[in-house]
Design a protein around this motif. Structure first.
Motif, PDB file in Angstrom:
ATOM      1  N   ASP A 205      46.299  31.009  42.788  1.00  0.00           N
ATOM      2  CA  ASP A 205      45.545  31.794  43.764  1.00  0.00           C
ATOM      3  C   ASP A 205      44.774  32.922  43.090  1.00  0.00           C
ATOM      4  O   ASP A 205      45.187  33.454  42.056  1.00  0.00           O
ATOM      5  CB  ASP A 205      46.486  32.399  44.809  1.00  0.00           C
ATOM      6  CG  ASP A 205      46.975  31.369  45.801  1.00  0.00           C
ATOM      7  OD1 ASP A 205      46.299  30.341  45.986  1.00  0.00           O
ATOM      8  OD2 ASP A 205      48.036  31.594  46.404  1.00  0.00           O
ATOM      9  N   LEU A 206      43.679  33.288  43.710  1.00  0.00           N
ATOM     10  CA  LEU A 206      42.888  34.421  43.240  1.00  0.00           C
ATOM     11  C   LEU A 206      43.537  35.710  43.741  1.00  0.00           C
ATOM     12  O   LEU A 206      44.275  35.702  44.723  1.00  0.00           O
ATOM     13  CB  LEU A 206      41.444  34.290  43.757  1.00  0.00           C
ATOM     14  CG  LEU A 206      40.690  33.084  43.218  1.00  0.00           C
ATOM     15  CD1 LEU A 206      39.351  32.937  43.935  1.00  0.00           C
ATOM     16  CD2 LEU A 206      40.480  33.167  41.724  1.00  0.00           C
ATOM     17  N   PRO A 207      43.249  36.839  43.087  1.00  0.00           N
ATOM     18  CA  PRO A 207      43.926  38.096  43.467  1.00  0.00           C
ATOM     19  C   PRO A 207      43.487  38.617  44.834  1.00  0.00           C
ATOM     20  O   PRO A 207      42.317  38.533  45.194  1.00  0.00           O
ATOM     21  CB  PRO A 207      43.518  39.065  42.363  1.00  0.00           C
ATOM     22  CG  PRO A 207      42.253  38.521  41.818  1.00  0.00           C
ATOM     23  CD  PRO A 207      42.337  37.033  41.965  1.00  0.00           C
ATOM     24  N   ASN A 208      44.443  39.146  45.573  1.00  0.00           N
ATOM     25  CA  ASN A 208      44.187  39.782  46.865  1.00  0.00           C
ATOM     26  C   ASN A 208      44.686  41.216  46.814  1.00  0.00           C
ATOM     27  O   ASN A 208      45.615  41.533  46.091  1.00  0.00           O
ATOM     28  CB  ASN A 208      44.919  39.056  47.992  1.00  0.00           C
ATOM     29  CG  ASN A 208      44.223  37.786  48.391  1.00  0.00           C
ATOM     30  OD1 ASN A 208      43.030  37.783  48.619  1.00  0.00           O
ATOM     31  ND2 ASN A 208      44.967  36.700  48.460  1.00  0.00           N
TER      32      ASN A 208
ATOM     33  N   ALA B  66      36.538  42.380  44.329  1.00  0.00           N
ATOM     34  CA  ALA B  66      37.713  41.870  43.616  1.00  0.00           C
ATOM     35  C   ALA B  66      37.493  41.820  42.119  1.00  0.00           C
ATOM     36  O   ALA B  66      36.377  41.637  41.639  1.00  0.00           O
ATOM     37  CB  ALA B  66      38.053  40.472  44.115  1.00  0.00           C
TER      38      ALA B  66
ATOM     39  N   ASP C 112      40.590  41.092  38.582  1.00  0.00           N
ATOM     40  CA  ASP C 112      42.000  40.768  38.343  1.00  0.00           C
ATOM     41  C   ASP C 112      42.502  41.605  37.182  1.00  0.00           C
ATOM     42  O   ASP C 112      42.318  41.244  36.028  1.00  0.00           O
ATOM     43  CB  ASP C 112      42.160  39.279  38.038  1.00  0.00           C
ATOM     44  CG  ASP C 112      43.602  38.826  38.130  1.00  0.00           C
ATOM     45  OD1 ASP C 112      44.493  39.685  38.212  1.00  0.00           O
ATOM     46  OD2 ASP C 112      43.828  37.606  38.124  1.00  0.00           O
TER      47      ASP C 112
ATOM     48  N   ARG D 208      38.479  38.958  54.186  1.00  0.00           N
ATOM     49  CA  ARG D 208      38.617  38.506  52.792  1.00  0.00           C
ATOM     50  C   ARG D 208      37.648  37.355  52.529  1.00  0.00           C
ATOM     51  O   ARG D 208      37.447  36.486  53.359  1.00  0.00           O
ATOM     52  CB  ARG D 208      40.041  38.051  52.513  1.00  0.00           C
ATOM     53  CG  ARG D 208      40.976  39.209  52.378  1.00  0.00           C
ATOM     54  CD  ARG D 208      42.334  38.749  51.837  1.00  0.00           C
ATOM     55  NE  ARG D 208      43.135  39.907  51.556  1.00  0.00           N
ATOM     56  CZ  ARG D 208      43.970  40.458  52.414  1.00  0.00           C
ATOM     57  NH1 ARG D 208      44.106  39.949  53.615  1.00  0.00           N
ATOM     58  NH2 ARG D 208      44.669  41.527  52.073  1.00  0.00           N
TER      59      ARG D 208
ATOM     60  N   THR E 129      36.240  33.914  51.009  1.00  0.00           N
ATOM     61  CA  THR E 129      36.770  32.611  50.637  1.00  0.00           C
ATOM     62  C   THR E 129      35.833  31.996  49.609  1.00  0.00           C
ATOM     63  O   THR E 129      34.631  31.873  49.858  1.00  0.00           O
ATOM     64  CB  THR E 129      36.892  31.684  51.863  1.00  0.00           C
ATOM     65  OG1 THR E 129      37.733  32.322  52.832  1.00  0.00           O
ATOM     66  CG2 THR E 129      37.486  30.349  51.479  1.00  0.00           C
TER      67      THR E 129
ATOM     68  N   SER F 279      40.141  29.483  47.652  1.00  0.00           N
ATOM     69  CA  SER F 279      41.110  30.560  47.807  1.00  0.00           C
ATOM     70  C   SER F 279      40.419  31.786  48.380  1.00  0.00           C
ATOM     71  O   SER F 279      39.225  31.986  48.191  1.00  0.00           O
ATOM     72  CB  SER F 279      41.732  30.897  46.446  1.00  0.00           C
ATOM     73  OG  SER F 279      42.685  31.918  46.561  1.00  0.00           O
ATOM     74  N   ARG F 280      41.209  32.606  49.053  1.00  0.00           N
ATOM     75  CA  ARG F 280      40.713  33.897  49.537  1.00  0.00           C
ATOM     76  C   ARG F 280      40.915  34.918  48.439  1.00  0.00           C
ATOM     77  O   ARG F 280      41.851  34.821  47.648  1.00  0.00           O
ATOM     78  CB  ARG F 280      41.448  34.283  50.803  1.00  0.00           C
ATOM     79  CG  ARG F 280      41.167  33.250  51.911  1.00  0.00           C
ATOM     80  CD  ARG F 280      41.903  33.555  53.155  1.00  0.00           C
ATOM     81  NE  ARG F 280      41.190  34.655  53.811  1.00  0.00           N
ATOM     82  CZ  ARG F 280      41.646  35.274  54.884  1.00  0.00           C
ATOM     83  NH1 ARG F 280      42.787  34.932  55.404  1.00  0.00           N
ATOM     84  NH2 ARG F 280      40.954  36.241  55.434  1.00  0.00           N
ATOM     85  N   ILE F 281      40.012  35.898  48.394  1.00  0.00           N
ATOM     86  CA  ILE F 281      40.059  36.883  47.321  1.00  0.00           C
ATOM     87  C   ILE F 281      39.699  38.260  47.858  1.00  0.00           C
ATOM     88  O   ILE F 281      38.924  38.382  48.817  1.00  0.00           O
ATOM     89  CB  ILE F 281      39.121  36.481  46.162  1.00  0.00           C
ATOM     90  CG1 ILE F 281      39.271  37.418  44.965  1.00  0.00           C
ATOM     91  CG2 ILE F 281      37.681  36.405  46.614  1.00  0.00           C
ATOM     92  CD1 ILE F 281      38.573  36.943  43.717  1.00  0.00           C
TER      93      ILE F 281
END
Length: 175
Positions: free
Chosen positions: A43-46, A66, A68, A149, A151, A163-165
């Motif tokens: 997953d990407l960072p949230n 975003a 990371d 967020r 997508t 993924s959502r980020i």
């Protein structure tokens, strides 16, 4: 006393036929595991907190969406989906950008904070390696613009996924 004739075929150990096909399910399991890995990247960072800002009507505000900080990861962004809600009667333009070699919190002039600046769709971003995803928000009428967020459909090496980020964003547009 004479010995009975022994058939030579009776003394041979016969192979079981099912063992010769044992490689088929092993191959299918290996292919299935490989396919699952290919379509399930990490997953990407949230972020848990919401980001907010204010601008005058007619200006564009660029907010950090975003990066990371814990891991360097190069992704290619194939498609971007932005879920935007705004004040009734207000129209807003929202876009996603990649800031390479820089850092932005929020600004109206992002070019001076980045080595290079381009639209996110089709771009490569090294999250955690000096690149930041930035959301641009522009509205010509006063009100509130909220961006959920983001997508992303993306590639990470041989893996592809969606993924959502980032964090939700709220921009108050002043008259």
């Amino acid at each position: 006393m004479s010995q009975p004739d022994i058939d030579p075929d009776a003394l041979q150990v016969r192979r079981r036929r099912w063992t010769r096909w044992l490689w088929v399910p092993v191959l299918l399991i290996a292919l299935g595991a490989g396919w699952w890995w290919r379509i399930h990247p990490a997953d990407l960072p949230n972020a848990s907190s919401q980001t907010s800002g204010e601008i005058k009507a007619g200006q564009t505000l660029y907010l950090r969406a975003a990066d990371d900080p814990h891991r360097s990861r190069e992704i290619t962004i194939d498609d971007v989906a932005l879920k935007v809600s705004n004040t009734p009667g207000q129209s807003a333009e929202v876009s996603l950008w990649v800031c390479r070699g820089g850092s932005i919190g929020q600004t109206t002039t992002p070019e001076r904070f980045c080595d290079s600046w381009r639209k996110a769709e089709g771009a490569t971003a090294n999250l955690g390696g000096g690149d930041v995803l930035v959301v641009g928000v522009r509205a010509d009428q006063p009100g509130t613009v909220t961006v959920d967020r983001i997508t992303l459909d993306f590639s990470d090496g041989l893996q592809r996924g969606s993924s959502r980020i980032g964090a939700p964003l709220t921009v108050n547009v002043l008259g």
